[in-house]
Design a protein around this motif. Structure first.
Motif, short mmCIF file in Angstrom:
data_model
loop_
_atom_site.label_atom_id
_atom_site.label_comp_id
_atom_site.label_asym_id
_atom_site.label_seq_id
_atom_site.Cartn_x
_atom_site.Cartn_y
_atom_site.Cartn_z
N LEU A 6 0.83 -1.20 0.00
CA LEU A 6 0.00 0.00 0.00
C LEU A 6 0.87 1.25 0.00
O LEU A 6 0.64 2.20 -0.78
N ASP A 7 1.91 1.26 0.84
CA ASP A 7 2.77 2.44 0.99
C ASP A 7 3.58 2.75 -0.26
O ASP A 7 3.71 3.91 -0.66
N HIS A 8 4.15 1.71 -0.85
CA HIS A 8 5.19 1.94 -1.86
C HIS A 8 4.82 1.52 -3.29
O HIS A 8 5.57 1.83 -4.22
N VAL A 9 3.69 0.86 -3.45
CA VAL A 9 3.21 0.52 -4.79
C VAL A 9 1.95 1.32 -5.12
O VAL A 9 1.88 2.00 -6.14
N VAL A 10 0.96 1.23 -4.23
CA VAL A 10 -0.27 2.00 -4.46
C VAL A 10 -0.01 3.49 -4.25
O VAL A 10 -0.44 4.33 -5.04
N TYR A 11 0.73 3.82 -3.17
CA TYR A 11 1.04 5.22 -2.86
C TYR A 11 2.55 5.44 -2.85
O TYR A 11 3.33 4.50 -2.97
N ASN A 12 2.94 6.69 -2.71
CA ASN A 12 4.36 7.06 -2.68
C ASN A 12 4.66 7.59 -1.28
O ASN A 12 4.49 8.79 -1.01
N THR A 13 5.07 6.70 -0.38
CA THR A 13 5.21 7.04 1.03
C THR A 13 6.67 7.15 1.43
O THR A 13 7.45 6.21 1.25
N ALA A 14 7.02 8.31 1.98
CA ALA A 14 8.37 8.52 2.52
C ALA A 14 8.34 8.19 4.02
O ALA A 14 7.46 8.67 4.74
N VAL A 15 9.28 7.39 4.46
CA VAL A 15 9.34 6.96 5.86
C VAL A 15 10.60 7.53 6.50
O VAL A 15 11.70 7.38 5.97
N VAL A 16 10.43 8.18 7.64
CA VAL A 16 11.54 8.81 8.35
C VAL A 16 11.51 8.36 9.82
O VAL A 16 10.43 8.16 10.39
N GLY A 17 12.68 8.19 10.41
CA GLY A 17 12.77 7.95 11.85
C GLY A 17 12.73 6.50 12.27
O GLY A 17 12.48 6.21 13.46
N LEU A 18 13.02 5.58 11.36
CA LEU A 18 13.01 4.17 11.74
C LEU A 18 14.02 3.87 12.85
O LEU A 18 13.83 2.93 13.63
N GLU A 19 15.07 4.69 12.93
CA GLU A 19 16.07 4.49 13.98
C GLU A 19 15.50 4.77 15.37
O GLU A 19 16.11 4.39 16.39
N ASN A 20 14.36 5.42 15.44
CA ASN A 20 13.72 5.72 16.73
C ASN A 20 12.89 4.57 17.28
O ASN A 20 12.43 4.63 18.42
N ILE A 21 12.70 3.54 16.47
CA ILE A 21 11.89 2.40 16.91
C ILE A 21 12.77 1.40 17.66
O ILE A 21 13.75 0.90 17.10
N PRO A 22 12.49 1.12 18.92
CA PRO A 22 13.28 0.11 19.65
C PRO A 22 13.30 -1.21 18.90
O PRO A 22 12.27 -1.67 18.40
#
Length: 240
Positions: free
Chosen positions: A30-46
């Motif tokens: 959904l994020d990357h094929v249907v829509y164009n979603t930029a993801v930031v801050g994955l380093e903040n996830i434990p």
């Protein structure tokens, strides 16, 4: 029991973690094929341990978009009357947790059981689709944080609904969206403070962190929130 009630699905215990194993790939599609979603801050996830992902709420897509963007699998708390028909089967099969917004301690207990085994829960604490600025949040997220060892990660979901769009609108394919994960917050009980006061303070602490994170994410991405305008929905006051 009415025909409508028979359609609603429920759970009797915390859903098993394996059920989420196909929901994140579906979310990524959904994020990357249907829509164009930029993801930031994955380093903040434990990387390990229980996490409550607390996101703002603009549209029906906020939960799935957050699931697809995260580096961790999660069980999302979803309005109970979405658990009917084919969508209800998908939600239950992917390990989501039905919650009745009029008061559902059982759903919170199931979510706590997920956290107690070291897994993750997603929640949209604003409760209803609106402007997404976290001006108000419910106490469920604070209850989970206070009654588990989970970190609370604020999540800004931007672009799932834009200014002037109806709250029921599903965005057109390839729309630009942003998911920004903020630094985790640890909530602890204050000694000598009553449970009610502790809950209220924790709720406001989380609300302020989420609101500031959303504002900072808007500034960083250039993606505005929709105005909290007159475009009401037949589902106004309800959470998908």
């Amino acid at each position: 029991m009415s025909g409508k009630q028979k359609q609603l699905r429920s759970i009797s215990a915390a859903p098993p973690r394996w059920r989420t194993h196909w929901s994140r790939p579906l979310g990524r599609f959904l994020d990357h094929v249907v829509y164009n979603t930029a993801v930031v801050g994955l380093e903040n996830i434990p990387v390990t341990g229980p996490v409550v992902f607390a996101a703002n709420h603009l549209s029906y897509l906020d939960g799935p978009v957050m699931v697809g963007a995260s580096s961790r699998y999660m069980h999302v708390m979803v309005r109970h009357d979405m658990f009917k028909g084919f969508l209800g089967w998908v939600l239950q099969a992917s390990g989501q947790i039905p919650v009745n917004r009029s008061g559902d301690r059982a759903a919170l207990q199931y979510a706590k059981a997920v956290l107690d085994r070291g897994d993750c829960v997603g929640i949209l604490p604003e409760g209803t689709r609106g402007s997404g600025d976290a001006a108000n949040v419910n106490s469920g997220v604070a209850w989970l944080a206070l009654n588990s060892a989970a970190a609370v990660v604020p999540v800004a979901v931007l672009g799932t609904r834009n200014r002037g769009e109806h709250r029921d609108k599903i965005p057109s394919p390839r729309r630009k969206m942003h998911v920004v994960f903020g630094q985790p917050l640890t909530i602890t009980r204050e000694p000598g403070v009553s449970g009610r006061v502790s809950m209220d303070r924790a709720t406001e602490q989380i609300r302020l962190r989420l609101a500031s994170h959303i504002a900072a994410s808007q500034a960083a991405t250039g993606q505005d929130l929709p105005a909290d305008d007159h475009l009401s929905s037949k589902h106004k006051g309800q959470q998908p």
